[in-house]
Design a protein around this motif. Sequence first.
Motif, short mmCIF file in Angstrom:
data_model
loop_
_atom_site.label_atom_id
_atom_site.label_comp_id
_atom_site.label_asym_id
_atom_site.label_seq_id
_atom_site.Cartn_x
_atom_site.Cartn_y
_atom_site.Cartn_z
N ASP A 50 0.69 -1.23 0.06
CA ASP A 50 -0.04 -0.06 0.04
C ASP A 50 0.90 1.17 -0.09
OD1 ASP A 50 0.75 -0.96 2.35
OD2 ASP A 50 -0.94 -0.03 3.45
N ASP A 51 2.14 1.40 0.64
CA ASP A 51 2.93 2.50 0.73
C ASP A 51 3.36 2.69 -0.72
OD1 ASP A 51 4.17 0.18 1.54
OD2 ASP A 51 5.74 1.19 2.43
N SER A 52 4.05 1.37 -1.35
CA SER A 52 4.59 1.75 -2.61
C SER A 52 3.50 2.33 -3.72
CB SER A 52 5.23 0.23 -3.06
OG SER A 52 6.27 0.10 -2.38
N GLU A 53 2.26 1.82 -3.63
CA GLU A 53 1.15 2.11 -4.36
C GLU A 53 0.94 3.53 -4.17
OE1 GLU A 53 -2.74 3.05 -5.80
OE2 GLU A 53 -1.94 3.30 -3.81
N LEU A 54 0.94 4.22 -3.08
CA LEU A 54 0.66 5.52 -2.70
C LEU A 54 1.93 6.38 -3.32
CD1 LEU A 54 -0.72 8.02 -1.15
CD2 LEU A 54 1.16 7.56 0.74
N HIS A 55 3.23 5.92 -3.28
CA HIS A 55 4.22 6.84 -3.81
C HIS A 55 4.17 6.70 -5.42
CE1 HIS A 55 6.30 5.97 0.29
NE2 HIS A 55 5.62 7.01 0.49
N THR A 56 3.80 5.44 -5.76
CA THR A 56 3.72 5.38 -7.50
C THR A 56 2.65 6.17 -7.86
OG1 THR A 56 4.44 3.06 -7.19
CG2 THR A 56 3.28 3.70 -9.22
N ARG A 57 1.51 6.35 -7.31
CA ARG A 57 0.61 7.30 -7.51
C ARG A 57 0.99 8.76 -7.47
NH1 ARG A 57 -3.72 7.67 -4.01
NH2 ARG A 57 -3.12 5.68 -3.30
N ALA A 58 1.50 8.89 -6.34
CA ALA A 58 2.04 10.32 -6.32
C ALA A 58 3.06 10.67 -7.64
CB ALA A 58 2.99 10.73 -4.98
N LEU A 59 3.82 9.99 -8.06
CA LEU A 59 4.86 10.21 -9.27
C LEU A 59 4.04 10.34 -10.27
CD1 LEU A 59 7.79 8.01 -8.15
CD2 LEU A 59 7.69 10.28 -8.08
N LEU A 60 2.97 9.23 -10.72
CA LEU A 60 2.24 9.29 -11.75
C LEU A 60 1.36 10.62 -11.97
CD1 LEU A 60 1.35 5.57 -12.14
CD2 LEU A 60 2.81 6.98 -13.73
N ARG A 61 1.08 11.16 -10.89
CA ARG A 61 -0.03 12.39 -10.73
C ARG A 61 0.89 13.48 -10.82
NH1 ARG A 61 -5.06 11.67 -8.32
NH2 ARG A 61 -5.25 13.84 -8.26
N GLY A 62 2.33 13.75 -10.71
CA GLY A 62 2.85 14.53 -11.14
C GLY A 62 3.39 15.60 -9.70
N LEU A 63 3.39 14.85 -8.80
CA LEU A 63 3.52 15.72 -7.52
C LEU A 63 5.27 15.71 -7.41
CD1 LEU A 63 1.59 13.90 -4.44
CD2 LEU A 63 0.92 15.88 -6.04
N SER A 64 5.87 17.00 -7.01
CA SER A 64 6.97 17.28 -6.99
C SER A 64 7.94 16.51 -5.74
CB SER A 64 7.28 18.68 -6.98
OG SER A 64 6.73 19.26 -5.66
N VAL A 65 8.73 15.89 -6.22
CA VAL A 65 9.60 15.03 -5.22
C VAL A 65 11.18 15.47 -5.13
CG1 VAL A 65 10.30 12.69 -4.24
CG2 VAL A 65 7.98 13.13 -5.43
N ARG A 66 11.74 15.50 -4.04
CA ARG A 66 13.29 15.73 -4.17
C ARG A 66 13.81 15.09 -2.67
NH1 ARG A 66 15.56 20.63 -4.96
NH2 ARG A 66 13.94 21.44 -6.13
N THR A 67 14.99 14.69 -2.86
CA THR A 67 15.71 14.28 -1.87
C THR A 67 16.23 15.44 -0.82
OG1 THR A 67 18.06 14.50 -2.84
CG2 THR A 67 16.71 12.41 -2.94
N SER A 68 16.10 15.21 0.39
CA SER A 68 16.57 16.30 1.34
C SER A 68 17.93 16.80 1.18
CB SER A 68 16.35 16.01 2.90
OG SER A 68 17.32 14.92 2.92
N GLY A 69 18.86 16.13 0.74
CA GLY A 69 20.19 16.56 0.62
C GLY A 69 20.88 16.17 1.95
N ILE A 70 20.32 15.61 2.85
CA ILE A 70 20.81 15.53 4.24
C ILE A 70 21.39 13.92 4.17
CG2 ILE A 70 20.19 14.99 6.55
CD1 ILE A 70 18.21 17.19 6.60
N VAL A 71 22.49 13.79 4.68
CA VAL A 71 23.16 12.55 4.74
C VAL A 71 22.94 11.81 5.92
CG1 VAL A 71 25.67 11.51 4.71
CG2 VAL A 71 25.11 13.21 3.37
N LEU A 72 22.93 12.40 7.32
CA LEU A 72 22.53 11.75 8.51
C LEU A 72 21.16 11.09 8.47
CD1 LEU A 72 23.61 11.53 11.30
CD2 LEU A 72 22.68 13.38 12.03
N PRO A 73 21.03 9.76 8.83
CA PRO A 73 19.64 9.26 8.89
C PRO A 73 18.93 9.80 10.01
CG PRO A 73 21.33 7.45 8.56
CD PRO A 73 22.04 8.90 8.94
#
Length: 365
Positions: free
Chosen positions: A184-207
């Motif tokens: 269900d979480d992968s499906e949500l993120h796939t849908r977000a990408l297909l719907r054109g939501l903007s996604v970027r990494t934080s640029g932070i290295v520390l977990p």
Amino acid sequence: MHESNILFSVVIPHFQRSALLLETLDSLVMQTEPRWEAIVVDDQSTADEWSKVQKAVSDPRISLLRRDHGPKGPSTCRNQGAQKARGRFLIFLDSDDLLAPWCLENRLAAVRKNPETDLTIFPVVLFRQRPGDCTLTWNAWNEDEDPLPRFLKSDPPWCVVSPVWKPEAFRAIGGFNQHLIYGDDSELHTRALLRGLSVRTSGIVLPDCFIRRGDEERITHRAMTDELLDSRERRLAEGSALLNHASKNPHHQQLWEGQYVAEAEFILFRNEGESRRIRRILQGMFENHSVGIFRMTVLKAYFGVATKCCNRAYLLLRIARRLAMRLLPRSYFLSGSQFESATLPDEAQTLLRQQLLKTRWVQHS
């Protein structure tokens, strides 16, 4: 806390894990950024389990709710929690995960640098007994790589706790699919990408979040019930419908076709070759995608032989599979995933050790 002062809403689904949930909530209470609320949505745990949580929680920033409608499962709980959220940002946390004390402070600094971004992705790391005892990450991904193909081949580059969401973006795509109890979480993120939501990494290295991978029972380790298997089939069909509507890219289509093959093999090897369900999965693939006569014939032949041989003639099964791999697209038999096996970079390991030494949190946890 006044609603206008709440920066983060942290939504946590819970079912029958009160001891682990209380550890998760402790990690929230220890945040260096105090402007948060936690919304725990219980999925109808036993009265005894829920009573333990109610008696232990005293922080007014933590709200305790019970799922009162909708299908059972974490997706329904997350959606109901998100409906109650009042923060400027939204985070989903599982009831056995732990946030590092610096998590919300660091995430706030990162999202403020790119206020237009719908999802900002942060690094997480696994742990077994205590944070810092493992150097494996959820997966490896960088912003130069298109994440959509990774999700389509079930090699998800981030997990449910990795993003900070804009609440309006989450709600705009309809939240979690409450009818799925797998992926269900992968499906949500796939849908977000297909719907054109903007996604970027934080640029932070520390977990900043630790995902538990110890000996405790995991909710996702369910028995192979008909309910779960039906949900897995539903995920395939709904994924096909979503993809056919949003993307005609042949590569994307072929990657998702590979999910049908993977699911049929999952049934083959985990469910002793249940031929009727395998035939249904393949039929769904043929109806939802332009597979072509040759590929259809090879797939039917491979799984026809495989279901007859899986418990009797394993060598013949291996030969049939090797032939199928030669005749079908490589994406039908994907390998090379770094899911839960990518090692934290050296720089991040060093930073993490330094941060853990500075805090009493590890001793506390």
